[in-house]
Write a protein that holds these residues in place. Structure first.
Motif, PDB file in Angstrom:
ATOM      1  N   CYS A 118      40.236  40.577  48.368  1.00 21.01           N
ATOM      2  CA  CYS A 118      38.788  40.752  48.515  1.00 21.01           C
ATOM      3  C   CYS A 118      38.220  39.633  49.387  1.00 21.01           C
ATOM      4  O   CYS A 118      38.668  38.489  49.307  1.00 21.01           O
ATOM      5  CB  CYS A 118      38.099  40.727  47.158  1.00 21.01           C
ATOM      6  N   ILE A 124      34.618  41.954  45.304  1.00 19.90           N
ATOM      7  CA  ILE A 124      35.087  41.364  44.047  1.00 19.90           C
ATOM      8  C   ILE A 124      34.399  42.041  42.862  1.00 19.90           C
ATOM      9  O   ILE A 124      35.045  42.342  41.847  1.00 19.90           O
ATOM     10  CB  ILE A 124      34.847  39.845  44.031  1.00 19.90           C
ATOM     11  N   LYS A 128      36.276  44.220  39.990  1.00 20.98           N
ATOM     12  CA  LYS A 128      36.065  43.960  38.567  1.00 20.98           C
ATOM     13  C   LYS A 128      35.675  45.247  37.837  1.00 20.98           C
ATOM     14  O   LYS A 128      36.173  45.534  36.740  1.00 20.98           O
ATOM     15  CB  LYS A 128      34.992  42.896  38.390  1.00 20.98           C
ATOM     16  N   VAL A 135      41.694  38.604  41.272  1.00 23.76           N
ATOM     17  CA  VAL A 135      41.523  39.050  42.657  1.00 23.76           C
ATOM     18  C   VAL A 135      42.067  37.980  43.603  1.00 23.76           C
ATOM     19  O   VAL A 135      42.081  36.796  43.282  1.00 23.76           O
ATOM     20  CB  VAL A 135      40.049  39.343  43.004  1.00 23.76           C
ATOM     21  N   ILE A 160      40.369  34.041  40.277  1.00 21.50           N
ATOM     22  CA  ILE A 160      40.526  34.119  41.736  1.00 21.50           C
ATOM     23  C   ILE A 160      41.758  33.347  42.201  1.00 21.50           C
ATOM     24  O   ILE A 160      41.992  32.205  41.795  1.00 21.50           O
ATOM     25  CB  ILE A 160      39.274  33.573  42.452  1.00 21.50           C
TER      26      ILE A 160
END
Length: 222
Positions: A118, A124, A128, A135, A160
């Motif tokens: 992403c 993102i 989700k 991600v 992340i």
């Protein structure tokens, strides 16, 4: 052994780093995997690049079975067919460079961890909403740590992992972890091509171990 999604995520969080590697020579891939495991790596991403990537992955997966607790995933996945092929070959998780809905659907049906690439807050958020637990901020060298900080400010629960532009140095890693990353993906910055060419896998093991040590020190200082 099939690892659950929660087990893969826990291992990613524990070590804080996922080596990202590809090579067309299975012997080299095995040596790099060996060095990585000895250095402390427990989650390893082989990338789907090159015509023989699937064949190399199959052999690498068989080789990895000797290492208890080693999680081996596949990256650079764009299609459901690729997902199916690599899951059949034993991939423990799937990483894509982009947010690809039909890849997500295929992974979800197989109950395997999928990590989409992403590059915006919208992507993102959408990831989700589709069920992503982790991600990949990609390309990391373009987005930078400030992007991660901004995302975490509005979506603090998302995990992340930046890939691209992450360096195995204290200054660089500190910047990323201070921004709030769960772990980092490292490829060319971690794997010295000359060392690999000259089969200096001891030097490679040392560098990987040092990088993991830096991450541990950074986390312990928080």
């Amino acid at each position: 052994m099939k690892f659950s999604k929660s087990e893969v995520i826990a291992a990613m969080e524990e070590t804080g780093m996922i080596p990202v590697f590809n090579h067309s020579d299975i012997a080299v891939a095995k040596d790099v995997l060996d060095a990585s495991f000895k250095a402390g790596v427990r989650v390893f991403e082989f990338t789907n690049r090159g015509e023989n990537a699937l064949e190399v992955f199959k052999e690498l997966k068989s080789h990895a079975s000797q290492y208890e607790g080693l999680i081996l995933g596949i990256g650079t996945i764009f299609t459901p067919k690729q997902v199916e092929e690599f899951l059949e070959a034993g991939a423990d998780f799937v990483v894509s460079p982009a947010l690809i809905p039909n890849v997500i659907v295929t992974c979800s049906k197989a109950d395997v961890l999928w990590i989409p690439g992403c590059g915006t807050v919208t992507e993102i958020f959408n990831a989700k909403e589709m069920g992503a637990e982790v991600v990949k901020a990609f390309p990391g060298n373009v987005l930078g740590p400030s992007f991660v900080s901004a995302v975490k400010a509005v979506l603090p629960e998302i995990k992340i992992m930046p890939t691209g532009g992450v360096e195995p140095t204290e200054d660089n890693l500190s910047t990323w972890f201070d921004a709030g990353v769960t772990c980092v993906g490292m490829g060319s910055q971690l794997f010295n091509k000359e060392w690999i060419k000259q089969k200096q896998f001891d030097a490679l093991e040392k560098q990987i171990s040092q990088a993991l040590g830096i991450i541990e020190t950074i986390r312990n200082s928080k």
